[in-house]
Scaffold this motif. Structure first.
Motif, PDB file in Angstrom:
ATOM      1  N   THR A  74      -6.299   3.566  -3.064  1.00 53.13           N
ATOM      2  CA  THR A  74      -4.988   3.000  -3.807  1.00 53.13           C
ATOM      3  C   THR A  74      -5.039   4.189  -5.556  1.00 53.13           C
ATOM      4  N   MET A  75      -3.577   4.474  -5.826  1.00 52.39           N
ATOM      5  CA  MET A  75      -3.586   4.761  -6.925  1.00 52.39           C
ATOM      6  C   MET A  75      -2.790   4.201  -8.322  1.00 52.39           C
ATOM      7  N   SER A  76      -3.711   5.004  -8.865  1.00 50.88           N
ATOM      8  CA  SER A  76      -3.440   4.242 -10.552  1.00 50.88           C
ATOM      9  C   SER A  76      -2.420   3.687 -11.000  1.00 50.88           C
ATOM     10  N   ASN A  77      -0.597   3.737 -10.744  1.00 48.60           N
ATOM     11  CA  ASN A  77       0.644   3.949 -10.454  1.00 48.60           C
ATOM     12  C   ASN A  77       0.576   2.819  -9.820  1.00 48.60           C
ATOM     13  N   GLY A  78      -0.473   1.975  -8.535  1.00 48.50           N
ATOM     14  CA  GLY A  78       0.031   0.515  -7.726  1.00 48.50           C
ATOM     15  C   GLY A  78       0.247   1.039  -6.023  1.00 48.50           C
ATOM     16  N   LEU A  79       0.411   2.528  -6.550  1.00 57.00           N
ATOM     17  CA  LEU A  79       0.874   2.227  -4.997  1.00 57.00           C
ATOM     18  C   LEU A  79      -0.288   2.255  -4.573  1.00 57.00           C
ATOM     19  N   GLU A  80      -0.042   1.765  -2.501  1.00 56.31           N
ATOM     20  CA  GLU A  80      -0.924   1.883  -1.957  1.00 56.31           C
ATOM     21  C   GLU A  80      -0.715   2.867  -0.282  1.00 56.31           C
ATOM     22  N   LYS A  84      -4.120   4.741   9.711  1.00 59.38           N
ATOM     23  CA  LYS A  84      -4.881   3.384   9.889  1.00 59.38           C
ATOM     24  C   LYS A  84      -3.949   3.454  12.108  1.00 59.38           C
ATOM     25  N   GLY A  85      -5.253   2.640  13.238  1.00 56.20           N
ATOM     26  CA  GLY A  85      -4.384   2.798  13.824  1.00 56.20           C
ATOM     27  C   GLY A  85      -4.868   3.799  15.473  1.00 56.20           C
ATOM     28  N   LYS A  86      -4.270   3.699  15.842  1.00 58.73           N
ATOM     29  CA  LYS A  86      -4.817   4.709  17.380  1.00 58.73           C
ATOM     30  C   LYS A  86      -4.077   6.102  17.005  1.00 58.73           C
ATOM     31  N   ASN A  87      -3.068   6.222  16.380  1.00 56.91           N
ATOM     32  CA  ASN A  87      -1.963   7.852  15.510  1.00 56.91           C
ATOM     33  C   ASN A  87      -2.494   7.535  14.180  1.00 56.91           C
ATOM     34  N   SER A  88      -3.425   6.668  13.568  1.00 53.04           N
ATOM     35  CA  SER A  88      -3.765   7.276  12.400  1.00 53.04           C
ATOM     36  C   SER A  88      -2.448   6.929  11.724  1.00 53.04           C
ATOM     37  N   ASP A  89      -1.387   6.517  11.628  1.00 53.70           N
ATOM     38  CA  ASP A  89      -0.038   6.586  11.468  1.00 53.70           C
ATOM     39  C   ASP A  89      -0.407   6.316   9.226  1.00 53.70           C
ATOM     40  N   LEU A  90       0.837   6.727   9.014  1.00 54.91           N
ATOM     41  CA  LEU A  90       1.171   6.390   7.628  1.00 54.91           C
ATOM     42  C   LEU A  90       1.505   5.248   6.922  1.00 54.91           C
ATOM     43  N   LYS A  91       1.593   4.076   6.001  1.00 54.87           N
ATOM     44  CA  LYS A  91       2.082   3.743   5.524  1.00 54.87           C
ATOM     45  C   LYS A  91       1.656   3.396   3.839  1.00 54.87           C
ATOM     46  N   VAL A  92       3.631   3.922   3.661  1.00 53.32           N
ATOM     47  CA  VAL A  92       2.795   3.655   1.626  1.00 53.32           C
ATOM     48  C   VAL A  92       3.086   2.711   1.243  1.00 53.32           C
ATOM     49  N   VAL A  93       3.389   1.746   0.194  1.00 51.90           N
ATOM     50  CA  VAL A  93       3.290   0.267  -0.570  1.00 51.90           C
ATOM     51  C   VAL A  93       3.951   0.753  -1.895  1.00 51.90           C
ATOM     52  N   ASP A  94       4.928   0.859  -2.349  1.00 49.20           N
ATOM     53  CA  ASP A  94       4.786   0.635  -4.025  1.00 49.20           C
ATOM     54  C   ASP A  94       3.977  -0.953  -4.623  1.00 49.20           C
ATOM     55  N   PRO A  95       3.712  -0.877  -5.924  1.00 46.65           N
ATOM     56  CA  PRO A  95       3.144  -2.448  -5.840  1.00 46.65           C
ATOM     57  C   PRO A  95       4.762  -2.848  -6.053  1.00 46.65           C
ATOM     58  N   SER A  96       5.306  -3.123  -6.157  1.00 48.57           N
ATOM     59  CA  SER A  96       6.794  -3.883  -6.040  1.00 48.57           C
ATOM     60  C   SER A  96       6.749  -4.118  -4.071  1.00 48.57           C
ATOM     61  N   GLY A  97       6.154  -3.730  -3.921  1.00 49.29           N
ATOM     62  CA  GLY A  97       5.551  -4.283  -2.087  1.00 49.29           C
ATOM     63  C   GLY A  97       6.958  -3.347  -1.369  1.00 49.29           C
ATOM     64  N   ASN A  98       7.562  -2.771  -1.976  1.00 52.67           N
ATOM     65  CA  ASN A  98       8.468  -1.649  -1.434  1.00 52.67           C
ATOM     66  C   ASN A  98       7.811  -0.393  -0.379  1.00 52.67           C
TER      67      ASN A  98
END
Length: 444
Positions: A74-80, A84-98
């Motif tokens: 969790t970043m200081s600007n709210g970015l997460e 995770k998962g079998k291939n350790s896929d990347l997931k990036v979500v901004d504070p607005s849920g985008n």
């Protein structure tokens, strides 16, 4: 405002079993522990989460684990940021849920901040180029550096030639008793012929003296013979006496002139003609010596002029760097290499190398407010505290590892898990009592 890491969760990555860390917002967060407990795995996990597949460990899954690796930052600007998962896929979500991806992370994450060894292992020139890129004087300094190298090489060549000329001139003999110009055999022969001609004239005059003497003798004999006939030959005698008187005068004049005559010697010219090549060789040697000494003086003058030019270039380089906004006092570039307090990279201590690297990487991408540092045991506790204070002043977050279980550690890892995970994490700059803290002078 720069982006930092507010919270991180790691499970089953390399040696880490399960770990949660909330790093201090600025200053040092030290992950301590003994060797082989998972400290470096924490840094590798963060680098993988933010740096993408190019930072993926070759064998990311913890040995013996039945679950796949899991990462969440969790970043200081709210970015997460989550993997995770079998291939350790990347997931990036901004504070607005985008949702976003690696491109967004690359926009604020400085690659060297998550891979500091890459900077530290770079060549001296590459480190210097990085610093010059930061302070924006790379092109100007490169031109000055080129001018410096050109003039330096030119001066070195001139100096070598000047030394050779001086040595050559010193080895040559000098003959002060010979003329400056070469001797001419034809001139000497002409002089000899002129003297011989004058001597020939003198010989003719001597012969005339002999002729006068013979004539005088004959006339005397004739007078004696004629005296017997004085009466008969009185008139003839008178005429003859007058003639004889004139002859006597001529004889006296000729004798006086002959006595004053002195023949000129041709011996010196004959010797000069015989030794003309030897003399001319000496003249040539003198001229070569004079020319070599003159060349040496001229090259020495050029050498001094180039030395002055080199000093001017050095001053311009120093002025250029002095006016630049350097990441750390004492940083500079000398002869194309990065220096700190006058020392080149290989002469710096390990602690100094870490400090310099951190300061430079910090300036590469100001939006990146954190840096990962491995092997912080190179710093003693006093240096460590000063480093932490500097990080706070720079508003920079550093997550570092250290082979230690001392109080300076923010968290201690044992067998891939934090010891006392529930305890409050204390920044290193606050861990040492104030009465033991050294005074901060604005640099490491």
């Amino acid at each position: 405002m720069s982006t930092k890491i507010a919270k991180l969760e790691i499970e089953n990555v390399k040696r880490v079993k399960a770990l949660k860390i909330e790093p201090t917002a600025k200053g040092l967060t030290i992950v301590g522990g003994k060797n082989g407990q998972g400290k470096t795995s924490v840094l590798d996990s963060i680098a993988w989460a933010l740096g993408g597949e190019r930072k993926r460990p070759s064998d990311p899954e913890r040995q013996g684990s039945v679950n796949k690796p899991y990462l969440k930052l969790t970043m200081s600007n709210g970015l997460e940021v989550e993997r995770k998962g079998k291939n350790s896929d990347l997931k990036v979500v901004d504070p607005s849920g985008n949702k976003a991806g690696q491109q967004l992370l690359n926009s604020f994450v400085e690659e060297l901040a998550i891979d500091l060894p890459r900077f530290m292992d770079a060549t001296n020139k590459e480190k210097a180029d990085t610093l010059l890129k930061i302070i924006g004087v790379g092109e100007k300094l490169a031109l000055l550096e080129k001018d410096y190298n050109d003039v330096y090489n030119q001066r070195r060549t001139i100096g070598q030639i000047s030394t050779q000329k001086e040595k050559y001139a010193a080895e040559l003999p000098y003959y002060p008793d010979v003329p400056e110009d070469f001797l001419s055999a034809s001139d000497l022969i002409n002089q000899q012929q002129e003297i011989l001609a004058r001597n020939g004239e003198n010989q003719q005059k001597r012969q005339r003296v002999q002729q006068y003497q013979a004539q005088h003798q004959r006339e005397a004999e004739l007078i004696t013979a004629k005296k017997a006939e004085i009466e008969r030959l009185q008139q003839e005698l008178s005429n003859l006496e007058q003639t004889h008187l004139q002859t006597t005068n001529d004889l006296h004049t000729a004798q006086k002139t002959a006595e004053q005559l002195q023949d000129e010697s041709t011996e010196e010219l004959a010797q000069s003609i015989a030794s003309i090549e030897e003399v001319n060789d000496k003249i040539r040697t003198n001229q070569s010596k004079d020319m070599a000494e003159e060349d040496a003086r001229n090259y020495k003058k050029q050498y001094d002029q180039l030395s002055t030019k080199i000093d001017d270039i050095r001053k311009n380089k120093a002025d250029l760097l002095d006016k630049a906004d350097l990441p750390l006092p004492g940083l500079s570039v000398q002869e194309g290499e990065l220096t700190y307090n006058g020392m080149k990279w290989d002469n710096m201590s390990g602690a100094e190398q870490l400090k310099v690297s951190t300061a430079i990487v910090r300036k590469l991408k100001p939006d990146c407010g954190f840096i990962l540092i491995d092997k912080l045991e190179q710093m003693d506790l006093e240096t460590l505290q000063e480093f932490g204070q500097w990080l706070e002043q720079e508003d920079l977050q550093a997550i570092a590892t250290r082979v230690s279980t001392g109080e300076e550690c923010s968290i201690i890892i044992e067998n891939g898990e934090a010891v006392g995970q529930g305890e409050v994490i204390t920044p290193i700059s606050e861990a040492t009592p104030e009465n033991n803290a050294p005074s901060w002078k604005g640099e490491f």
